[in-house]
Design a protein around this motif. Sequence first.
Motif, PDB file in Angstrom:
ATOM      1  N   ARG A  45       0.840  -1.198   0.000  1.00  0.00           N
ATOM      2  CA  ARG A  45       0.000   0.000   0.000  1.00  0.00           C
ATOM      3  C   ARG A  45       0.878   1.251   0.000  1.00  0.00           C
ATOM      4  O   ARG A  45       1.817   1.366   0.792  1.00  0.00           O
ATOM      5  N   GLN A  46       0.554   2.199  -0.876  1.00  0.00           N
ATOM      6  CA  GLN A  46       1.333   3.428  -0.965  1.00  0.00           C
ATOM      7  C   GLN A  46       1.011   4.385   0.171  1.00  0.00           C
ATOM      8  O   GLN A  46       1.865   5.150   0.606  1.00  0.00           O
ATOM      9  N   GLY A  47      -0.220   4.372   0.627  1.00  0.00           N
ATOM     10  CA  GLY A  47      -0.596   5.242   1.726  1.00  0.00           C
ATOM     11  C   GLY A  47      -0.610   6.715   1.359  1.00  0.00           C
ATOM     12  O   GLY A  47      -0.435   7.586   2.212  1.00  0.00           O
ATOM     13  N   THR A  48      -0.820   7.018   0.065  1.00  0.00           N
ATOM     14  CA  THR A  48      -0.817   8.413  -0.383  1.00  0.00           C
ATOM     15  C   THR A  48      -2.221   8.994  -0.496  1.00  0.00           C
ATOM     16  O   THR A  48      -2.399  10.082  -1.030  1.00  0.00           O
ATOM     17  N   HIS A  49      -3.237   8.260  -0.039  1.00  0.00           N
ATOM     18  CA  HIS A  49      -4.615   8.735  -0.146  1.00  0.00           C
ATOM     19  C   HIS A  49      -4.809  10.009   0.692  1.00  0.00           C
ATOM     20  O   HIS A  49      -4.293  10.135   1.801  1.00  0.00           O
ATOM     21  N   LYS A  50      -5.543  10.952   0.142  1.00  0.00           N
ATOM     22  CA  LYS A  50      -5.752  12.228   0.835  1.00  0.00           C
ATOM     23  C   LYS A  50      -7.018  12.893   0.325  1.00  0.00           C
ATOM     24  O   LYS A  50      -7.260  12.945  -0.881  1.00  0.00           O
ATOM     25  N   ALA A  51      -7.845  13.381   1.240  1.00  0.00           N
ATOM     26  CA  ALA A  51      -9.027  14.167   0.886  1.00  0.00           C
ATOM     27  C   ALA A  51      -8.914  15.523   1.587  1.00  0.00           C
ATOM     28  O   ALA A  51      -8.404  15.617   2.704  1.00  0.00           O
ATOM     29  N   LYS A  52      -9.383  16.572   0.933  1.00  0.00           N
ATOM     30  CA  LYS A  52      -9.306  17.907   1.527  1.00  0.00           C
ATOM     31  C   LYS A  52     -10.348  18.064   2.629  1.00  0.00           C
ATOM     32  O   LYS A  52     -11.520  17.730   2.455  1.00  0.00           O
ATOM     33  N   GLU A  53      -9.891  18.566   3.738  1.00  0.00           N
ATOM     34  CA  GLU A  53     -10.798  18.833   4.834  1.00  0.00           C
ATOM     35  C   GLU A  53     -11.224  20.307   4.793  1.00  0.00           C
ATOM     36  O   GLU A  53     -10.781  21.080   3.947  1.00  0.00           O
ATOM     37  N   ARG A  54     -12.053  20.682   5.714  1.00  0.00           N
ATOM     38  CA  ARG A  54     -12.678  22.010   5.677  1.00  0.00           C
ATOM     39  C   ARG A  54     -11.652  23.146   5.552  1.00  0.00           C
ATOM     40  O   ARG A  54     -11.837  24.090   4.789  1.00  0.00           O
ATOM     41  N   ALA A  55     -10.573  23.050   6.297  1.00  0.00           N
ATOM     42  CA  ALA A  55      -9.586  24.126   6.314  1.00  0.00           C
ATOM     43  C   ALA A  55      -8.780  24.211   5.022  1.00  0.00           C
ATOM     44  O   ALA A  55      -8.109  25.216   4.775  1.00  0.00           O
TER      45      ALA A  55
END
Length: 209
Positions: A45-55
Amino acid sequence: MEVAVLDKNGKETGRKVSLSDSVFGIEPSDHAVYLDVKQYLANQRQGTHKAKERAEIAGSTRKIKKQKGTGTARAGSIKSPVFKGGGRIFGPRPKDYTQKLTKGLKKLARRSALSAKAKDNQIMVVEDFNFESPKTKDFASVLKALGLEGKKSLFVLGDANKNVYLSSRNLKASEVVTPSELNTYKIVNAKSVVFFEGSLEGIVSNLSK
Protein backbone atom coordinates in the motif's frame (compact mmCIF):
# COMPACT_ATOMS: atom_id res chain seq x y z
CA MET A 1 9.90 -36.67 0.27
CA GLU A 2 11.13 -37.56 -3.21
CA VAL A 3 10.00 -35.82 -6.39
CA ALA A 4 10.73 -36.83 -9.96
CA VAL A 5 12.78 -34.36 -11.99
CA LEU A 6 11.08 -33.40 -15.26
CA ASP A 7 12.49 -31.81 -18.37
CA LYS A 8 10.91 -28.78 -20.05
CA ASN A 9 8.85 -31.13 -22.22
CA GLY A 10 7.15 -32.57 -19.14
CA LYS A 11 8.89 -35.94 -19.38
CA GLU A 12 10.68 -37.65 -16.50
CA THR A 13 14.46 -37.54 -16.67
CA GLY A 14 14.81 -40.72 -14.63
CA ARG A 15 16.24 -38.79 -11.70
CA LYS A 16 14.62 -37.88 -8.39
CA VAL A 17 15.43 -35.25 -5.80
CA SER A 18 14.75 -35.47 -2.11
CA LEU A 19 12.95 -32.45 -0.66
CA SER A 20 14.23 -31.56 2.80
CA ASP A 21 11.77 -32.36 5.56
CA SER A 22 12.94 -29.27 7.46
CA VAL A 23 11.57 -27.05 4.68
CA PHE A 24 8.98 -29.13 2.81
CA GLY A 25 7.79 -31.50 5.53
CA ILE A 26 6.96 -29.49 8.65
CA GLU A 27 3.54 -29.09 10.25
CA PRO A 28 2.32 -25.84 8.64
CA SER A 29 1.67 -22.87 10.91
CA ASP A 30 -1.42 -21.21 9.46
CA HIS A 31 -1.04 -18.21 11.73
CA ALA A 32 2.55 -17.56 10.60
CA VAL A 33 1.39 -17.74 6.96
CA TYR A 34 -1.46 -15.32 7.75
CA LEU A 35 0.87 -12.80 9.40
CA ASP A 36 3.41 -12.91 6.57
CA VAL A 37 0.78 -12.56 3.84
CA LYS A 38 -0.86 -9.69 5.74
CA GLN A 39 2.49 -7.94 6.07
CA TYR A 40 3.28 -8.36 2.37
CA LEU A 41 -0.08 -6.94 1.27
CA ALA A 42 0.12 -4.08 3.78
CA ASN A 43 3.59 -3.15 2.54
CA GLN A 44 2.27 -2.88 -1.03
CA ARG A 45 0.00 0.00 0.00
CA GLN A 46 1.33 3.43 -0.96
CA GLY A 47 -0.60 5.24 1.73
CA THR A 48 -0.82 8.41 -0.38
CA HIS A 49 -4.61 8.73 -0.15
CA LYS A 50 -5.75 12.23 0.83
CA ALA A 51 -9.03 14.17 0.89
CA LYS A 52 -9.31 17.91 1.53
CA GLU A 53 -10.80 18.83 4.83
CA ARG A 54 -12.68 22.01 5.68
CA ALA A 55 -9.59 24.13 6.31
CA GLU A 56 -8.03 23.13 2.97
CA ILE A 57 -10.96 23.98 0.70
CA ALA A 58 -10.67 27.14 -1.42
CA GLY A 59 -13.72 29.35 -0.98
CA SER A 60 -15.13 32.54 0.50
CA THR A 61 -15.22 32.95 4.24
CA ARG A 62 -18.22 35.26 4.25
CA LYS A 63 -21.41 34.17 5.95
CA ILE A 64 -23.52 32.80 3.10
CA LYS A 65 -26.93 33.83 4.48
CA LYS A 66 -28.41 35.63 7.43
CA GLN A 67 -28.59 33.82 10.72
CA LYS A 68 -32.36 33.98 11.22
CA GLY A 69 -35.52 34.27 9.22
CA THR A 70 -34.74 31.90 6.33
CA GLY A 71 -36.69 28.94 7.68
CA THR A 72 -33.66 26.71 7.18
CA ALA A 73 -30.70 25.70 9.31
CA ARG A 74 -28.15 28.38 10.08
CA ALA A 75 -24.99 28.23 7.98
CA GLY A 76 -21.81 30.25 8.11
CA SER A 77 -19.34 28.89 5.54
CA ILE A 78 -19.62 27.55 2.00
CA LYS A 79 -16.73 25.24 2.91
CA SER A 80 -18.88 23.36 5.41
CA PRO A 81 -18.95 19.58 4.84
CA VAL A 82 -22.75 19.64 4.55
CA PHE A 83 -22.56 21.57 1.24
CA LYS A 84 -21.54 20.21 -2.15
CA GLY A 85 -17.90 21.08 -2.73
CA GLY A 86 -17.22 21.45 0.97
CA GLY A 87 -14.50 19.73 2.95
CA ARG A 88 -14.74 16.08 3.84
CA ILE A 89 -15.32 15.03 7.42
CA PHE A 90 -12.61 12.71 8.76
CA GLY A 91 -11.24 12.11 5.26
CA PRO A 92 -8.30 9.80 4.58
CA ARG A 93 -4.84 11.15 5.33
CA PRO A 94 -1.41 9.91 4.18
CA LYS A 95 -0.34 6.96 6.28
CA ASP A 96 2.53 4.49 6.43
CA TYR A 97 1.07 0.96 6.40
CA THR A 98 4.45 -0.78 6.71
CA GLN A 99 4.52 -3.75 9.07
CA LYS A 100 7.51 -5.65 10.38
CA LEU A 101 8.00 -9.31 11.28
CA THR A 102 10.95 -11.15 12.75
CA LYS A 103 13.17 -13.10 10.35
CA GLY A 104 12.39 -16.32 12.19
CA LEU A 105 8.65 -15.88 11.76
CA LYS A 106 9.00 -15.06 8.06
CA LYS A 107 11.09 -18.20 7.50
CA LEU A 108 8.55 -20.29 9.42
CA ALA A 109 5.78 -18.87 7.22
CA ARG A 110 7.64 -19.77 4.02
CA ARG A 111 8.45 -23.26 5.26
CA SER A 112 4.80 -23.68 6.23
CA ALA A 113 3.58 -22.53 2.81
CA LEU A 114 6.00 -24.85 1.00
CA SER A 115 5.10 -27.78 3.26
CA ALA A 116 1.40 -27.22 2.55
CA LYS A 117 2.10 -27.21 -1.19
CA ALA A 118 4.17 -30.39 -0.89
CA LYS A 119 1.41 -32.07 1.11
CA ASP A 120 -1.08 -31.24 -1.64
CA ASN A 121 1.29 -32.45 -4.39
CA GLN A 122 1.52 -28.96 -5.84
CA ILE A 123 5.29 -28.85 -6.12
CA MET A 124 7.22 -29.81 -9.26
CA VAL A 125 10.92 -29.91 -10.04
CA VAL A 126 12.30 -29.38 -13.54
CA GLU A 127 15.88 -29.56 -14.70
CA ASP A 128 17.47 -26.20 -15.43
CA PHE A 129 16.75 -24.95 -18.94
CA ASN A 130 17.14 -21.81 -21.00
CA PHE A 131 15.82 -20.34 -24.25
CA GLU A 132 17.92 -19.06 -27.11
CA SER A 133 15.94 -15.82 -27.06
CA PRO A 134 12.95 -14.43 -25.14
CA LYS A 135 9.77 -15.87 -26.68
CA THR A 136 6.40 -16.10 -24.97
CA LYS A 137 5.53 -19.02 -27.25
CA ASP A 138 8.43 -21.07 -25.88
CA PHE A 139 7.40 -20.53 -22.27
CA ALA A 140 3.76 -21.26 -23.13
CA SER A 141 4.83 -24.60 -24.59
CA VAL A 142 6.61 -25.44 -21.32
CA LEU A 143 3.44 -24.65 -19.38
CA LYS A 144 1.40 -26.87 -21.68
CA ALA A 145 3.89 -29.73 -21.34
CA LEU A 146 3.76 -29.48 -17.54
CA GLY A 147 -0.05 -29.31 -17.50
CA LEU A 148 -0.04 -25.75 -16.15
CA GLU A 149 -1.60 -23.96 -19.09
CA GLY A 150 -4.04 -21.31 -17.85
CA LYS A 151 -3.28 -22.11 -14.19
CA LYS A 152 -1.55 -19.90 -11.65
CA SER A 153 2.03 -21.08 -11.44
CA LEU A 154 5.22 -19.87 -9.82
CA PHE A 155 8.61 -20.77 -11.29
CA VAL A 156 11.66 -20.47 -9.05
CA LEU A 157 14.95 -20.08 -10.95
CA GLY A 158 18.30 -21.28 -9.70
CA ASP A 159 20.00 -18.10 -10.91
CA ALA A 160 18.77 -15.04 -12.73
CA ASN A 161 17.75 -16.14 -16.24
CA LYS A 162 16.84 -13.20 -18.44
CA ASN A 163 15.43 -15.18 -21.38
CA VAL A 164 13.13 -17.33 -19.23
CA TYR A 165 11.98 -14.32 -17.22
CA LEU A 166 11.22 -12.19 -20.28
CA SER A 167 9.45 -15.09 -21.97
CA SER A 168 7.00 -15.34 -19.07
CA ARG A 169 6.09 -11.68 -18.63
CA ASN A 170 3.15 -11.66 -21.03
CA LEU A 171 1.50 -14.63 -19.32
CA LYS A 172 -0.51 -13.23 -16.41
CA ALA A 173 -1.13 -16.59 -14.74
CA SER A 174 2.58 -17.42 -14.45
CA GLU A 175 5.39 -15.70 -12.61
CA VAL A 176 9.13 -16.34 -12.61
CA VAL A 177 11.21 -15.39 -9.56
CA THR A 178 14.68 -15.96 -8.16
CA PRO A 179 15.09 -17.54 -4.69
CA SER A 180 15.65 -14.10 -3.14
CA GLU A 181 12.28 -12.92 -4.52
CA LEU A 182 10.35 -15.91 -3.19
CA ASN A 183 7.85 -14.97 -0.49
CA THR A 184 4.91 -16.52 1.32
CA TYR A 185 2.24 -14.60 -0.60
CA LYS A 186 3.55 -15.73 -3.99
CA ILE A 187 3.74 -19.34 -2.81
CA VAL A 188 0.17 -19.31 -1.44
CA ASN A 189 -1.19 -17.43 -4.46
CA ALA A 190 0.12 -19.99 -6.96
CA LYS A 191 -1.70 -23.21 -7.75
CA SER A 192 1.60 -24.96 -8.45
CA VAL A 193 5.19 -24.09 -7.55
CA VAL A 194 7.82 -25.23 -10.04
CA PHE A 195 11.41 -25.31 -8.83
CA PHE A 196 14.36 -25.35 -11.17
CA GLU A 197 16.62 -28.11 -9.92
CA GLY A 198 19.42 -25.65 -9.26
CA SER A 199 17.28 -23.54 -6.91
CA LEU A 200 16.59 -26.18 -4.26
CA GLU A 201 19.96 -26.18 -2.52
CA GLY A 202 19.96 -22.42 -1.95
CA ILE A 203 16.34 -22.36 -0.76
CA VAL A 204 16.88 -25.19 1.73
CA SER A 205 20.10 -23.60 2.96
CA ASN A 206 18.43 -20.23 3.50
CA LEU A 207 15.22 -21.45 5.13
CA SER A 208 16.87 -24.09 7.34
CA LYS A 209 19.00 -21.58 9.24
